[in-house]
Design an enzyme around this catalytic site. Structure first.
Site, PDB file in Angstrom:
ATOM      1  N   ASP A 642       0.835  -1.194   0.000  1.00 32.49           N
ATOM      2  CA  ASP A 642       0.000   0.000   0.000  1.00 32.49           C
ATOM      3  C   ASP A 642       0.877   1.254   0.000  1.00 32.49           C
ATOM      4  O   ASP A 642       1.950   1.262   0.596  1.00 32.49           O
ATOM      5  CB  ASP A 642      -0.902   0.000   1.243  1.00 32.49           C
ATOM      6  CG  ASP A 642      -2.008   1.021   1.151  1.00 32.49           C
ATOM      7  OD1 ASP A 642      -2.297   1.482   0.025  1.00 32.49           O
ATOM      8  OD2 ASP A 642      -2.592   1.370   2.195  1.00 32.49           O
ATOM      9  N   HIS A 659       3.278   3.269  -9.107  1.00 32.30           N
ATOM     10  CA  HIS A 659       3.261   1.827  -9.388  1.00 32.30           C
ATOM     11  C   HIS A 659       4.562   1.387 -10.068  1.00 32.30           C
ATOM     12  O   HIS A 659       5.064   0.289  -9.802  1.00 32.30           O
ATOM     13  CB  HIS A 659       2.059   1.485 -10.256  1.00 32.30           C
ATOM     14  CG  HIS A 659       0.747   1.806  -9.593  1.00 32.30           C
ATOM     15  ND1 HIS A 659       0.360   1.255  -8.404  1.00 32.30           N
ATOM     16  CD2 HIS A 659      -0.268   2.646  -9.972  1.00 32.30           C
ATOM     17  CE1 HIS A 659      -0.838   1.713  -8.054  1.00 32.30           C
ATOM     18  NE2 HIS A 659      -1.235   2.572  -9.000  1.00 32.30           N
ATOM     19  N   LEU A 753      11.688 -20.138  -3.451  1.00 32.33           N
ATOM     20  CA  LEU A 753      10.634 -19.279  -2.906  1.00 32.33           C
ATOM     21  C   LEU A 753       9.396 -19.419  -3.772  1.00 32.33           C
ATOM     22  O   LEU A 753       9.479 -19.324  -5.014  1.00 32.33           O
ATOM     23  CB  LEU A 753      11.096 -17.808  -2.885  1.00 32.33           C
ATOM     24  CG  LEU A 753      10.011 -16.768  -2.568  1.00 32.33           C
ATOM     25  CD1 LEU A 753       9.537 -16.900  -1.119  1.00 32.33           C
ATOM     26  CD2 LEU A 753      10.505 -15.346  -2.856  1.00 32.33           C
TER      27      LEU A 753
END
Length: 876
Positions: A642, A659, A753
């Site tokens: 956020d 972004h 991962l």
């Protein structure tokens, strides 16, 4: 009785029809016998032949053509009857198998085969005798007919025996011809001047030849030779019948009828139903239909039986539908114990095997299925009966310590902690609740009584394996006890009862008896459980009695109870338990029907990326991650990214610039997760609510996603990162959906991962999707509404194989979860950062993980464990 007679009639009718269909044999009977007798009588000279006849005990003189005629008659009968029985038995194999599988008693088949042999031998012997009478009248017609019948029965048994050993008709005929030719040629004095040799008495047709020759010229009956011939015929017929019985067994029938057409799991299921109908019914009652799962339960059942008679008897005292879960619970621990104690491997190899099994089982539990049969059974048990399994981590840790040889028990407290970690990985309360039903209930003291019984059981198991454990260097008794009685592990390993060994054993059995006495208080409001536990206690007391009578026998091997008393006690106990359950038949436990476990999705045809993987890019400031033990690191961290828009607005830039800057933070976070060793990382990339933002901003976000999924240009995919996608494709550009699926598949074999990108994701929508899937199963009749457990809901989520979220992070100072992974984050530790997402780097993730490691996670229990789930032994 009528059914049995009907079965016998069917078997006889079929056997007779098989003989009637053998046209060649009928032709041989009608024409070959008279042809041979005529040729032997008319072609051979009638000169007298003198030879010693043992049946008479003196030399006799008979015409050469007469002796050859008798030998030829016997040879004809041997050939014809032997070949008839071989061919009929061989050709009827398939039908016999079907009769056995249809439930026809094998005794009917044996009687039918033996009866047909007797009738065939009698008819052919009578026919041959009639033709002999056409040339001359024997002194004893009855003796000749009997001798011919004995010879026919002997080679009829040979034919049945060969049918179980040979499959070629030509081979069977050849063997019958050669055996009969050697046998009867050697006993013919015309062809063999030494026909009176005592060695010939051991040939099959000796009694028949002696009887037939005696019937021509002697008035006496050669009982001894005829009895010898009957013994040969009875022995060979019995051998043929035994071979026929083995060939028509249920197992052989399954292989004969299904072995070539059904293979793999289907063959195992059919074999189980046919060969073991009782166990097959157990699995049907438990709702177990998958062949791999059934095989796993069978492995667990064999592990239970191998452990000892009491262990094998315990599941038999409980309802049949609950036995598979008891097999799986015990088989899980027994398999880990075998892995940690196997002597043929070094300690490091054992440690790695135990660790690998635990990791694979954990992954299988998240998926809800397994390719390995044993793990599939454990997964099925935990899913179907909703067992908690939170203590499995502690159990695996203890077995890893055993494998490394680092376990140590100083006091009885250490002993209790050690065994409770191994005995209660699945939650005692939940196991008890499986038996509850209307009218039956458990009270808290039942769990304590069960715990006392497990203490006694574990102490008895320790005594059984005393020498074997000592040889491994770890006696599972408190070291304080060994020191008190002056007993050393080395002496036990050598089988020496040094110190006060007998006193120590008596003290341990006395302690076990005290615990067993406490266990008898269980089931005050549950008579079936009380009866079952009472029986188990009685069986344990029998073992303790045997140990007390001879403590030193423990140094030679496990000491078992007297088998007669043991089985009598078990039979009496099973009767008590069955009677208790009958009294509560209307309150039988309700178990869930078959559940639909999640199955892996089919892979796309794209090939995986095989380029060499690079290490993470180092931190610009040289920062290194904190060193934390593996059990203090979260298995799954989730981040709500956020603050992109506010970061851009504060700098006077368009929101889309925020972004773009956030992409750098994504790379930094992924590198940090790789360096600190996080197994799984979820990023909240685009929520379903975000779709309400301006179209230009959404288009820019989607363009960033599209660019970031390019495995040729995005540097993240050059590392050991596997992509997963949570979300729905509705409303997304088709090209983006294809890119997500393609990158998922290209990275599917990565193990470093797991990066879960939540694109077009909404938590409430995910739960609604799971509810719709379960509703469809209920509507289809494959799932009962009362059987739905949290595991069933979790199995229908977007990615059910991912672990629950342990650590949830949100940036930009906001303190809410915003519909992000609500089901998975139920017990997540929350960390809120004031930093805007574009300003985040890997050190922020490391700080959050370090904060997580300092927290106590109790999961509703009273015992706290830093960073790991609670391990209270009675956690339900």
């Amino acid at each position: 009785m009528r059914w049995w007679v009907r079965c016998l009639g069917t078997a006889v009718r079929h056997a007779a029809l098989e003989q009637a269909r053998n046209r060649l044999a009928l032709v041989l009977v009608l024409f070959f016998i008279p042809l041979w007798l005529n040729l032997a009588y008319w072609v051979l000279p009638g000169d007298p032949v003198r030879f010693f006849l043992r049946a008479a005990g003196r030399p006799v003189s008979l015409d050469a053509n007469t002796v050859t005629q008798l030998s030829g008659a016997l040879h004809s009968l041997a050939l014809i009857v032997g070949f008839m029985m071989f061919l009929a038995t061989s050709r009827s194999g398939g039908f016999d198998h079907r009769l056995v599988l249809a439930g026809y008693p094998r005794l009917c088949l044996l009687l039918a085969r033996s009866g047909v042999l007797l009738v065939t031998a009698a008819l052919t012997a009578g026919y041959a005798t009639a033709w002999v009478c056409a040339f001359y009248l024997p002194e004893r017609l009855d003796v000749m007919a009997g001798a011919f019948m004995v010879g026919a029965l002997t080679y009829g048994g040979v034919g049945i025996l060969l049918a179980a050993m040979l499959r070629s008709e030509l081979a069977g005929m050849f063997v019958v011809i050669m055996v009969s030719l050697i046998d009867l040629t050697l006993q013919n004095p015309v062809a063999n001047p030494s026909a009176d040799s005592p060695l010939l008495r051991w040939l099959p047709a000796y009694g028949a030849v002696q009887g037939a020759v005696s019937a021509v010229g002697l008035g006496a009956v050669p009982w001894r030779q005829l009895l010898l011939g009957l013994c040969w015929s009875a022995g060979l017929t019995a051998a043929g019948v035994v071979a026929f019985t083995a060939r028509t067994s249920r197992r052989a029938s399954v292989r004969a009828l299904l072995g070539r057409r059904v293979t793999g799991p289907a063959l195992r299921m059919v074999t189980l139903r046919l060969l073991h109908p009782v166990r097959a019914r157990v699995y049907r009652q438990a709702g177990v239909h998958d062949a791999v799962v059934v095989k796993g339960y069978e492995i667990c059942r064999r592990l239970v039986r191998r452990s000892g008679p009491v262990e094998a008897a315990v599941p038999q005292l409980f309802p049949a539908r609950l036995r598979p879960v008891l097999w799986a619970v015990y088989g899980y621990g027994r398999h880990l114990d075998d892995l940690s104690d196997t002597r043929r491997l070094g300690r490091q190899d054992r440690y790695e095997r135990v660790s690998r099994f635990g990791a694979l089982l954990e992954a299988d539990l998240r998926r809800g299925h397994s390719e390995d049969p044993l793990r599939a059974a454990v997964v099925h048990a935990l899913w179907t009966w909703d067992l908690p399994g939170d203590g499995m981590a502690a159990t695996d840790r203890v077995y890893r310590q055993d494998a490394q040889g680092t376990s140590a028990l100083a006091t009885w407290d250490d002993w209790s902690a050690y065994w409770h970690a191994l005995t209660f990985p699945f939650g005692v309360k939940r196991l008890l609740n499986l038996f509850t039903a209307p009218g039956l209930a458990f009270v808290p003291t039942d769990a304590e009584a069960l715990r006392a019984w497990t203490d006694a059981f574990n102490l008895l198991d320790t005594l059984r394996d005393l020498r074997e454990d000592a040889a491994e260097g770890f006696v599972k008794l408190p070291s304080a006890v060994l020191d008190e009685y002056g007993v050393s592990a080395g002496d036990l390993a050598r089988g020496q009862a040094a110190g006060r060994f007998a006193d120590m054993v008596h003290a341990m059995t006395a302690r076990a008896r005290q615990w067993l006495e406490q266990a008898t208080t269980a089931g005050a409001q549950h008579p079936p459980l009380a009866a079952a536990l009472r029986t188990v206690v009685e069986l344990h007391l029998l073992e303790l009695d045997r140990i007390d009578r001879n403590p030193r026998a423990l140094l030679k091997g496990p000491s078992r109870a007297d088998p007669v008393r043991f089985h009598c006690t078990l039979a009496r106990g099973r009767f008590r338990v069955a009677r208790a359950w009958r009294r509560h038949a209307r309150s039988a436990p309700h178990l869930p029907p078959t559940v639909t476990l999640p199955q892996p999705a089919a892979d796309s045809p794209a090939a995986p990326d095989t380029r060499p993987l690079l290490p993470p890019v180092p931190h610009a400031g040289g920062a290194r991650p904190p060193r934390l033990p593996a059990h203090l690191r979260p298995r799954h961290a989730a981040i709500i990214m956020d603050g992109n828009g506010r970061w851009a607005v504060r700098r006077g830039l368009p929101r889309t610039a925020g972004h773009d800057a956030g992409q750098r933070a994504v790379r930094e976070t992924v590198y940090g997760a790789l360096e600190i060793g996080l197994p799984c990382l979820s990023l909240y990339s685009l929520s379903t609510e975000n779709r309400e933002r301006p179209a230009a901003e959404i288009a820019a976000i989607l363009r960033l996603f599209q660019d970031g999924l390019d495995t040729e240009t995005e540097e993240v995919w050059r590392r050991d990162v596997r992509l997963r996608w949570s979300g729905v494709p509705d409303g997304l550009p088709p090209d983006l959906v294809r890119s997500l699926r393609r990158t998922e598949h290209l990275t599917r074999d990565r193990t470093g991962l797991t990066l879960n990108m939540c694109v077009n994701y909404g938590g409430r929508d995910e739960i609604a999707h799971a509810a719709r899937a379960l509703a469809r199963q209920v509507a289809d009749g494959t799932l009962s509404p009362d059987a739905i457990t949290p595991r069933h809901v979790a199995a229908q989520l977007h990615l059910p194989d991912l672990p629950d979220v342990d650590l949830l992070i949100r940036t930009s100072g906001e303190q809410r979860t915003s519909n992000f992974l609500p089901w998975q984050s139920t017990y997540a530790e929350l960390v809120f950062l004031d930093t805007l997402w574009p300003d985040v780097d890997r050190t922020h993730l490391w700080q959050a993980v370090a904060a997580y490691a300092r927290r106590d996670r109790r999961f509703g229990t009273t015992r706290s464990t830093p960073g790991t789930p609670g391990e209270h032994p009675f956690q339900g």
